[in-house]
Design an enzyme around this catalytic site. Structure first.
Site, short mmCIF file in Angstrom:
data_model
loop_
_atom_site.label_atom_id
_atom_site.label_comp_id
_atom_site.label_asym_id
_atom_site.label_seq_id
_atom_site.Cartn_x
_atom_site.Cartn_y
_atom_site.Cartn_z
CG ASP A 22 -106.88 -45.13 69.06
OD1 ASP A 22 -106.59 -43.84 69.13
OD2 ASP A 22 -106.40 -45.71 67.76
CG ASP A 26 -102.82 -42.39 68.05
OD1 ASP A 26 -103.42 -43.00 68.32
OD2 ASP A 26 -102.01 -41.49 68.67
CG ASP A 30 -106.72 -41.47 72.75
OD1 ASP A 30 -107.96 -41.84 73.14
OD2 ASP A 30 -106.48 -41.47 71.49
CD GLU A 270 -93.60 -51.32 91.40
OE1 GLU A 270 -93.57 -52.09 90.48
OE2 GLU A 270 -92.88 -50.08 91.13
CG ASP A 332 -94.47 -53.91 85.84
OD1 ASP A 332 -94.33 -53.54 84.95
OD2 ASP A 332 -94.56 -53.35 86.89
C1 NOJ Z 1 -92.07 -50.25 87.96
C2 NOJ Z 1 -93.21 -50.17 86.94
O1 NOJ Z 1 -94.27 -51.01 87.29
C3 NOJ Z 1 -92.73 -50.68 85.70
O2 NOJ Z 1 -93.43 -50.82 84.68
C4 NOJ Z 1 -91.56 -49.85 85.33
O3 NOJ Z 1 -90.90 -50.20 84.01
C5 NOJ Z 1 -90.48 -49.72 86.49
N1 NOJ Z 1 -91.16 -49.53 87.73
C6 NOJ Z 1 -89.64 -48.41 86.19
O4 NOJ Z 1 -90.31 -47.27 86.59
#
Ligand code: NOJ
Length: 575
Positions: A22, A26, A30, A270, A332
């Site tokens: 950052d 804030d 960024d 992905e 994730d």
């Molecule tokens: C996969 C992404 O890695 C994840 O973070 C996101 O919430 C979903 N796709 C939806 O775009």
């Protein structure tokens, strides 16, 4: 003229911009912050940076809900700062890949606002709208489940129709069967390629096309999807995931990238499924996506035989000209070191696999210092996925997690731990940072590990630099050693490249006991995952040539034993 396919030999570092650095105080990371830390990334030795989305967005899914593909979210910067970043990254000899969310937009985007406004709006057909079933149309149009469970259909009172969203309700899917939509999205792709970005990470690419019949999906007995299969929530996503038209689209997108050959650009998708299923996205003639994420490594048991089987499987399905990817973490999933009892020796061993086996490695920010998952209550999670599952009683969570459902993603998105100071050096704010800094930052931080050549950070750094030094690691062939006697503990393989002066022999001890190394040739040099040799430190910090590079290279004696969790790389003269 032959196009140099640099992406094949690259190493990728994922930055989650909100949490990296950052600069404006804030409490949110960024673009300016990334610019400030470029020197570190160069020092580390990563070659390509992948930025999670920085586009304009209401940030309900922290950028994976884009409202304007050609603008930058003000908390991250401006178009001008983004252009400076692209230039600065290139000036360092590095590359920059952006996240591209093609499947859906934010429900706040001008496109969706127009589309939802009226059945006759010219943009109505830009999204997937259907009448409902039942007398009053109040039942969803079919049985399709979203990727996160439950129906992905959402009813709109105003126009009395349902729209489809593969992910969260505020992320409506675009209609790629409308050629105008496809063209508009490909124009966004070209726009960023014209700005000089080196490629894209494609968000849930497996969901782009839905079947035009809108027929029900068949039932299944699987409760949850996994890295290995998108089948789950008691349904086989026959008409919603991995549609043949999506596979065909990967080639169309590839053609767009290929029209930018100087320098060559790349796509990484992905997608979820077995390696055998996923390779279809790369095309029968390697004319689809350049790479797909292979997530199986994230769930592979920490055993030599398990990694041997995994490598064999990747080699079988991603034989040249295809290339596997090596991924242990992302924004994730829980932090990878959690699965390794927080032990940096084990993390270093997996870094060895990631950076010396054939394939393109993807590192997640903080992995290089062994950042662990943040222990933060599910009930106060900022992650919209956690809210979606708010109804699940706490008692059920451990079970859901074991079944592979990971929905409290705050835990792997905590701020980067730079130093032992205020907010770990991430932000100067006097307030709270957007997510709390992990309390272990006094011990686990970049500054402390930079001073210690035997740290995990240095192990990554050494590996990243050997990959540059030894072309066989980045571009060579891979041969697994058969060693039946000790295969439960010891994993060994060789990397070699025709016409190159060196080949590499790698041995990894996954056990808690010392292991004898098989006898073999004396190497020119060897390196351990547990500590840096004097030569390596001198090479990396003072640019002094490694002995194997000098004319007077002497054979060193071959190591005979590996300590618990030790990995070694032996360099031999090739041929
Ligand atoms: C996969 C992404 O890695 C994840 O973070 C996101 O919430 C979903 N796709 C939806 O775009």
């Amino acid at each position: 003229m032959e196009v140099r396919e640099d992406w094949k030999a690259t190493t990728v570092y994922q930055i989650y911009p909100r949490s990296f650095m950052d600069a404006d105080g804030d409490g949110i990371g960024d673009i300016e912050g990334i610019l400030q830390r470029l020197g570190y990334l160069k020092w580390l030795g990563v070659e390509t940076l992948w930025l999670s989305p920085v586009y304009a967005s209401p940030q309900r899914d922290f950028g994976y809900d884009i409202s304007d593909y050609r603008a930058i979210a003000p908390e991250y910067g401006t178009m001008e700062s983004m252009k400076r970043l692209i230039e600065a990254v290139h000036a360092q000899g590095m590359r920059l890949v952006m996240d591209m969310v093609m499947n859906h937009t934010s429900s706040d985007s001008a496109w969706f606002e127009a589309s939802r406004s009226h059945r006759d709006d010219p943009k109505r057909d830009w999204y997937l709208w259907r009448d409902g079933r039942g007398k009053d149309g109040k039942k969803p149009p079919n049985n399709w489940r979203s990727m996160i469970g439950g129906s992905g259909w959402h009813y709109e009172e105003q126009t009395e129709q349902w729209y489809w969203a593969t992910f969260l309700p505020f992320q409506p899917d675009l209609n790629y069967r409308n050629p105008v939509v496809k063209r508009a999205m490909l124009d966004h792709v070209r726009f960023w390629l014209d700005q000089g970005v080196d490629g894209f990470r494609l968000d849930i690419f497996n969901a782009i096309f839905k079947d035009a019949s809108f027929a029900d999906n068949p039932r299944s007995w699987r409760p949850f999807p996994s890295e290995d299969s998108p089948e789950g929530f008691f349904q086989r996503p026959l008409h919603t995931i991995d549609h043949p038209d999506t596979l065909a689209f990967s080639k169309e997108l590839r053609a767009v990238l290929d029209s930018y050959s100087h320098p060559s650009r790349f796509l990484v998708g992905e997608v979820f499924g077995s390696p055998e299923a996923l390779k279809r996205y790369c095309g029968e003639h390697a004319d689809g996506l350049h790479l797909v994420f292979l997530f199986r490594a994230m769930r592979t048991a920490f055993r030599a035989e398990a990694f041997r089987a995994l490598i064999a499987e990747y080699e079988q399905h991603f034989a040249p000209p295809l290339l596997p990817t090596w991924v242990f973490g992302n924004h994730d999933r829980a932090r990878s070191i959690d699965r390794l009892d927080g032990d940096p020796r084990r993390a270093a061993l997996l870094a060895f696999v990631q950076l010396t086996a054939r394939g393109v490695p993807f590192l997640y920010y903080g992995e290089e210092i062994g950042m662990t998952s943040l222990d933060t209550p599910f009930s106060s999670s900022l992650d919209p996925l956690a809210h979606h599952y708010g109804w699940v009683p706490d008692l059920l969570w451990p079970w859901m997690k074991r079944m592979g459902l990971f929905v409290h993603r705050d835990v792997c998105r905590s701020p980067m731990q730079w130093e032992d100071g205020h907010h770990a050096g991430f932000s100067g704010t006097k307030e709270k940072t957007w997510l709390p800094v992990h309390p272990n930052f006094r011990r686990v931080n970049v500054e402390a590990q930079r001073k210690d050549p035997n740290s995990l950070l240095w192990c990554y750094r050494r590996l990243l630099h050997w990959r540059r030094l030894l072309p066989c690691l980045a571009r060579g062939e891979m041969r697994l050693f058969e060693d039946q006697r000790s295969r439960r503990m010891l994993l060994g393989y060789e990397r070699s490249l025709a016409g190159e002066a060196w080949r590499a022999e790698i041995w990894l001890n996954f056990g808690t006991q010392e292991q004898a190394l098989p006898v073999g040739d004396a190497p020119l040099a060897w390196f351990s995952s547990l500590e840096a040799s004097v030569e390596e430190v001198a090479w990396l910090d003072r640019g002094v040539a490694l002995p194997m590079l000098s004319e007077a290279a002497l054979l060193v004696s071959r190591p005979t034993r590996l300590r618990p969790f030790e990995g070694v790389l032996l360099v031999h003269r090739h041929g």
